[in-house]
Every structure is written in structure tokens, then in C-alpha cells.
Design a protein around this motif. Structure first.
Motif, PDB file in Angstrom:
ATOM      1  N   GLU A 165       0.828  -1.200   0.000  1.00  0.00           N
ATOM      2  CA  GLU A 165       0.000   0.000   0.000  1.00  0.00           C
ATOM      3  C   GLU A 165       0.864   1.253   0.000  1.00  0.00           C
ATOM      4  N   ALA A 166       0.575   2.158  -0.935  1.00  0.00           N
ATOM      5  CA  ALA A 166       1.255   3.450  -1.059  1.00  0.00           C
ATOM      6  C   ALA A 166       2.762   3.294  -1.171  1.00  0.00           C
ATOM      7  N   ALA A 167       3.202   2.314  -1.944  1.00  0.00           N
ATOM      8  CA  ALA A 167       4.643   2.108  -2.106  1.00  0.00           C
ATOM      9  C   ALA A 167       5.291   3.267  -2.850  1.00  0.00           C
ATOM     10  N   GLU A 168       4.515   3.915  -3.789  1.00  0.00           N
ATOM     11  CA  GLU A 168       5.080   5.008  -4.586  1.00  0.00           C
ATOM     12  C   GLU A 168       5.329   6.268  -3.782  1.00  0.00           C
ATOM     13  N   THR A 169       4.661   6.405  -2.634  1.00  0.00           N
ATOM     14  CA  THR A 169       4.776   7.635  -1.843  1.00  0.00           C
ATOM     15  C   THR A 169       5.637   7.449  -0.591  1.00  0.00           C
ATOM     16  N   ARG A 170       6.188   6.279  -0.399  1.00  0.00           N
ATOM     17  CA  ARG A 170       6.973   6.048   0.809  1.00  0.00           C
ATOM     18  C   ARG A 170       8.385   6.629   0.654  1.00  0.00           C
ATOM     19  N   PRO A 171       9.030   6.925   1.782  1.00  0.00           N
ATOM     20  CA  PRO A 171      10.442   7.317   1.689  1.00  0.00           C
ATOM     21  C   PRO A 171      11.278   6.174   1.115  1.00  0.00           C
ATOM     22  N   ASN A 172      12.297   6.522   0.353  1.00  0.00           N
ATOM     23  CA  ASN A 172      13.137   5.525  -0.317  1.00  0.00           C
ATOM     24  C   ASN A 172      12.292   4.579  -1.170  1.00  0.00           C
ATOM     25  N   LYS A 173      11.421   5.183  -1.981  1.00  0.00           N
ATOM     26  CA  LYS A 173      10.481   4.374  -2.748  1.00  0.00           C
ATOM     27  C   LYS A 173      11.171   3.475  -3.766  1.00  0.00           C
ATOM     28  N   HIS A 174      12.413   3.801  -4.129  1.00  0.00           N
ATOM     29  CA  HIS A 174      13.108   2.941  -5.086  1.00  0.00           C
ATOM     30  C   HIS A 174      13.397   1.569  -4.502  1.00  0.00           C
ATOM     31  N   LEU A 175      13.385   1.443  -3.177  1.00  0.00           N
ATOM     32  CA  LEU A 175      13.629   0.149  -2.547  1.00  0.00           C
ATOM     33  C   LEU A 175      12.402  -0.756  -2.594  1.00  0.00           C
ATOM     34  N   TYR A 176      11.253  -0.200  -2.961  1.00  0.00           N
ATOM     35  CA  TYR A 176      10.026  -0.998  -3.014  1.00  0.00           C
ATOM     36  C   TYR A 176       9.674  -1.431  -4.438  1.00  0.00           C
ATOM     37  N   THR A 177      10.548  -1.165  -5.390  1.00  0.00           N
ATOM     38  CA  THR A 177      10.296  -1.644  -6.742  1.00  0.00           C
ATOM     39  C   THR A 177      10.521  -3.144  -6.808  1.00  0.00           C
TER      40      THR A 177
ATOM     41  N   LEU B 144      16.944  -2.101   3.113  1.00  0.00           N
ATOM     42  CA  LEU B 144      15.776  -1.692   3.902  1.00  0.00           C
ATOM     43  C   LEU B 144      16.047  -1.813   5.396  1.00  0.00           C
ATOM     44  N   LEU B 145      16.735  -2.867   5.796  1.00  0.00           N
ATOM     45  CA  LEU B 145      17.066  -3.027   7.209  1.00  0.00           C
ATOM     46  C   LEU B 145      17.996  -1.922   7.695  1.00  0.00           C
ATOM     47  N   ARG B 146      18.733  -1.358   6.794  1.00  0.00           N
ATOM     48  CA  ARG B 146      19.669  -0.307   7.175  1.00  0.00           C
ATOM     49  C   ARG B 146      18.999   1.059   7.295  1.00  0.00           C
ATOM     50  N   VAL B 147      18.079   1.369   6.392  1.00  0.00           N
ATOM     51  CA  VAL B 147      17.513   2.724   6.347  1.00  0.00           C
ATOM     52  C   VAL B 147      16.085   2.794   6.864  1.00  0.00           C
ATOM     53  N   SER B 148      15.455   1.659   7.091  1.00  0.00           N
ATOM     54  CA  SER B 148      14.057   1.686   7.488  1.00  0.00           C
ATOM     55  C   SER B 148      13.834   0.814   8.716  1.00  0.00           C
ATOM     56  N   LYS B 149      12.564   0.612   9.043  1.00  0.00           N
ATOM     57  CA  LYS B 149      12.216  -0.193  10.209  1.00  0.00           C
ATOM     58  C   LYS B 149      12.112  -1.661   9.839  1.00  0.00           C
TER      59      LYS B 149
ATOM     60  N   ASN C 101      15.992 -15.443   6.082  1.00  0.00           N
ATOM     61  CA  ASN C 101      17.077 -15.570   7.057  1.00  0.00           C
ATOM     62  C   ASN C 101      17.741 -14.232   7.349  1.00  0.00           C
ATOM     63  N   GLN C 102      17.727 -13.336   6.372  1.00  0.00           N
ATOM     64  CA  GLN C 102      18.269 -12.000   6.631  1.00  0.00           C
ATOM     65  C   GLN C 102      17.475 -11.290   7.727  1.00  0.00           C
ATOM     66  N   LEU C 103      16.182 -11.430   7.681  1.00  0.00           N
ATOM     67  CA  LEU C 103      15.347 -10.818   8.722  1.00  0.00           C
ATOM     68  C   LEU C 103      15.592 -11.480  10.074  1.00  0.00           C
TER      69      LEU C 103
END
Length: 465
Positions: free
Chosen positions: A110-122, A137-142, A164-166
Motif C-alpha cells: 500500500e502506497a509504495a510510490e509515496t513512501r520514503p526511499n520508494k526505489h527500494l520498493y520496486t 531496507l534493514l539499514r535505512v528503514s524499520k 534468514n536475513q530478517l
């Protein structure tokens, strides 16, 4: 000028204009010359208009030929006569803007285009790209954003490595509740856990503040066989670290007994390092026995163990047969375990804290001799006391167990001597170590420790005097 001459001029002008203009400079010059002749012939264009640029001059010439007023072309761009680049307005094409984000496909969030660092959600191209995306994402986000991203990936991009990364992030930060949620989501996607998955699940409870962290870690350890696997050194080390963080010494020693037993619980370098750390923290008399047993078992797994013994031929043969029988009980991953500097540091620290007698000190001196081929005069005194060989150097044909020692190992040797108040021995080890390994350079911590040893030597000499 008669009508025939006028018609010839206009026809020549139209031929020139029909070609690509302004492609060649000579066409521009010819057009200007025709315009001048036409203006003079028709008397409908003032001489001031002759100062216009070639493009506007042609337009004015065309208006004169068709008996039109030149002022009707007021929107024509004016060009300076000194301009080197003459391009008409209709030939100029503005560059089209590339609309990149509208063409990219985003993960169904939901709202992937408007999130911060949206290029990570492509949408990643493959599982490797998804793994790199989760790492960023683990580095810059929650953590919750990363979980949502992985959970919404299509089936072709789902892999145990990404999940496993998570779990590794949860193990690093002690997020046991989040780890269980991630594991449940991974299983819903039909993915089977691996050795790494269960290792992270056990390690998660090492930093957890939950009251039943030890019980949950044991439950995950016991579930290894449920998933069709056998306990690996990683699982054993993770569980041992949970006991260590929880200060549950009894369970830690029981697990060490399993390691020292028939080999049902395999061990690697990290396992021995953790086991020595657990034993070094014990304040019990039996701690030294655990340290010596762990070291003896570790030495039996070394390929040069029998070559370094000073035994007769018959005794060496008997020892070799006994060694082969013990090797049958050791699994493949335990054979020829390489001793690194981390094991040496943890062993000497544990031995220095748990040693009780001179015999325990000699045990450490003999271990240092086997590790680095270092024997100092104070060590030879202990060797005479316990009826052992007195020597300065090992034979050239023999190789040390540690090929590349570092300054941390010498620091552990000096701490061992400080614990047992063998200050003269520590000073001798300091000089012998750099004599044997001249490429090493002491750091500030090592120089400070050596200075403390020299101060203690001076204090002892003053007391004797």
C-alpha cells in the motif's frame, strides 16, 4: 523588371526553400541573394528588412512574392546576424522527459510510490536482487517495513535466504517476538528452515530479556531433528551462548560434557571459544578440570599432535592406535580443527583465571610451547620441576599449531602470567615473541601491560632486597 523575370526569381526561391533548410550554408547565401533581387524588383520590402537573418529574410521574400504584407509574420523568432547556430523554431524539438517511476513496477504494498526511499520498493528482478533490497531496507528503514516487503514478494522471489536475513537482524538485536512472527510467515509461504534459520532462532534468545528465554532456546534446539536435521556446531554454539548470557552455569557445563563425550554434539572453533569463556567465568574448583579437558580434546584433533610429542617408537605407535580409536568417535566436521588466535586467547584467559597450582601453570607453558614453539628460561624451570624436557627451540622439521599469531595472542600470554604472578616469565615471553615473529608491532594496550609487568618486577626485587 518584367513579369517573366519576376516569375523566374520566385521559382528559384521556391526550389531552394523546398530543400532542407538550413542544411548547407551555401543555400542560405543563395536565398539571401535572391531575396535582395526580389525586393528590388517588387519594391514591396524596405531596405531595412535586408538586415534580418536568412530565415526571416526568406519568410519576408515569400510574402513579397505572394503580395502579402510582411508584418503578418510577427511570431517569427529573430536571430542575430552573428549567431553561428541558425535553427528555425519549427525544427527545434524539446527533449522528452523520461518518466521512470511511472514505468517501474512496485511490490504490491500500500502506497509504495509515496513512501520514503520508494526505489527500494520496486520489484526486484531475482532473488539476489531481493536479498540486496532487504539488506538496504534493514539499514535505512524499520524492521516492520522489511517484513512487509518480503511478505508481499511474489512466489518466484520467495527464498529462505531472504527470510534468514530478517531472522539474522532479530538475532543481532534480540527481537525474539519478531523472530517468531517472521518464522511463521516464512512457513506460510511453504519454505523449509535451514541450519542457518534455526541457528538464528536459537541465537535470538541470547540477547532476549524474556524470563523464559533459556526454555524457548532449548525448545528450538530440540526441534532440529523435527525438521530432519542433526545438531551442527552452529546450533551448539548458539545454545551455549544463550546459557552464557543467562549465567546458567549448570546447563552450560552439562552441554560441555556432551561436547567432551562421544561426539554426539559437534564443536567448531567458535564452540571451543565460547566453552573456554564459560569455564573462565566459573568460580568453582572443577572449572580448571573442564579447561584442561577441553584443551586435551582440542589437541587430539590437530594433525601435528603426535609429531610434537617426545615419545619412543613403541609408545608413539601405541599413542597412534589410541588416537585412531578416538577419531572414530569424532564426526567429519570436527576432524583437524584449526586452532586460531581466538581460541588461544579464550583458553589462556580461562586457564589464568582457573589455575590453582604450579602444575596448572606448567600446563599453560606447555600449551604455549606447542602453539608457537616458545620456551623461555622460566618455563624450563617448571619443566625440570615436573620432569619434562628442557629445550629452547623445536626442531626445524616441526611446524607450530598457529601459523599466523597476532598481538592479541601475546596479550593473552602476558595476562596469563599476570594472573599467576609470573612476572619474570611474562617479560621473557614478551621479548621472545617479537624475536620469533619480528613482523609484529606492539600496540598501546600491549605496551601498557608490559610496563605493568616491569613495574611488578621492580617491586618484587625491592622486596627481596
Amino acid at each position: 523588371m518584367n513579369s517573366w523575370a519576376k516569375q523566374c526569381l520566385v521559382s528559384n526561391l521556391q526550389i531552394i526553400e523546398s530543400r532542407t533548410f538550413p542544411t548547407f550554408l551555401r543555400q542560405q547565401h543563395a536565398a539571401v541573394q535572391l531575396r535582395r533581387n526580389l525586393c528590388i524588383a517588387t519594391h514591396k520590402i524596405t531596405p531595412r528588412s535586408l538586415d534580418h537573418s536568412p530565415c526571416q529574410s526568406l519568410i519576408l521574400s515569400r510574402s513579397a512574392a505572394s503580395n502579402a504584407q510582411p508584418h503578418c509574420y510577427t511570431n517569427t523568432r529573430s536571430f542575430s546576424s552573428s549567431s553561428k547556430k541558425i535553427v528555425a523554431d519549427d525544427q527545434k524539438q524539446k527533449p522528452k522527459k523520461r518518466q521512470t517511476w511511472s514505468r517501474r513496477k512496485f511490490v504490491n504494498i500500500e502506497a509504495a510510490e509515496t513512501r520514503p526511499n520508494k526505489h527500494l520498493y520496486t520489484m526486484p528482478r531475482d532473488a539476489y536482487g531481493a536479498s540486496d533490497r532487504v539488506k538496504e531496507l534493514l539499514r535505512v528503514s524499520k524492521l516492520s517495513d522489511s517484513i512487509e516487503f518480503v511478505n508481499c514478494l511474489p512466489a518466484r522471489l520467495q527464498s529462505t535466504v531472504v527470510w534468514n536475513q530478517l531472522l539474522g537482524y532479530c538475532a543481532q538485536h534480540g527481537r525474539s517476538t519478531a523472530a517468531k512472527t517472521i518464522f511463521a510467515k516464512m512457513r506460510k509461504h511453504g519454505l523449509e528452515p535451514t541450519d542457518t534459520t534455526l541457528t538464528y532462532m536459537i541465537s535470538t534468545f541470547g540477547k532476549s530479556t524474556s524470563a523464559d528465554a533459556v526454555a524457548q532456546a532449548e525448545a528450538w534446539f530440540n526441534s532440529i531433528k523435527f525438521y530432519g536435521m542433526e545438531p551442527s556446531p552452529y546450533h551448539v554454539t548458539a545454545l551455549l551462548q544463550v546459557y552464557q548470557k543467562a549465567h546458567d552455569n549448570n546447563k552450560a557445563l552439562n552441554l560441555i560434557d556432551e561436547i567432551l563425550g562421544d561426539g554426539s554434539y559437534p564443536a567448531d572453533a567458535a564452540t571451543y571459544t565460547t566453552a573456554f569463556q564459560v569455564c573462565g567465568a566459573l568460580k568453582e574448583d572443577r572449572a580448571i578440570q573442564y579447561v584442561r579437558n577441553l584443551w586435551s580434546k582440542l589437541m587430539k584433533q590437530q594433525p601435528h599432535y603426535l609429531q610434537q610429542t617426545q615419545l619412543s617408537g613403541l609408545a608413539l605407535k601405541a599413542a597412534y592406535i589410541s588416537e585412531q580409536e578416538d577419531a572414530l568417535k569424532v564426526k567429519a566436521q570436527q576432524e583437524n580443527l584449526k586452532i586460531d588466535n581466538g581460541i588461544v586467547v579464550s583458553f589462556l584467559n580461562a586457564l589464568g583465571r582457573t589455575a590453582r597450582t604450579k602444575e596448572d601453570v606448567w600446563f599453560g607453558v606447555d600449551a604455549i610451547d606447542r602453539l608457537y614453539f616458545l620456551r623461555v628460561p622460566e618455563g624450563n624451570k617448571l619443566a625440570r620441576r615436573f620432569g619434562q624436557d628442557v629445550r629452547q627451540d623445536r626442531p626445524a622439521t616441526m611446524t607450530p599449531l598457529v601459523d599466523s599469531p597476532n598481538v592479541a595472542a601475546l596479550n593473552a600470554i602476558l595476562i596469563f602470567c599476570m594472573y599467576r604472578r609470573q612476572y619474570e616469565m611474562g617479560d621473557q615471553y614478551y621479548h621472545a615473541f617479537f624475536k620469533r615473529f619480528p613482523h609484529l608491532q606492539p600496540d598501546d594496550r600491549l605496551d601498557s601491560l608490559h610496563q605493568r609487568i616491569k613495574d611488578e618486577l621492580e617491586r618484587v626485587e625491592k622486596q627481596k632486597a
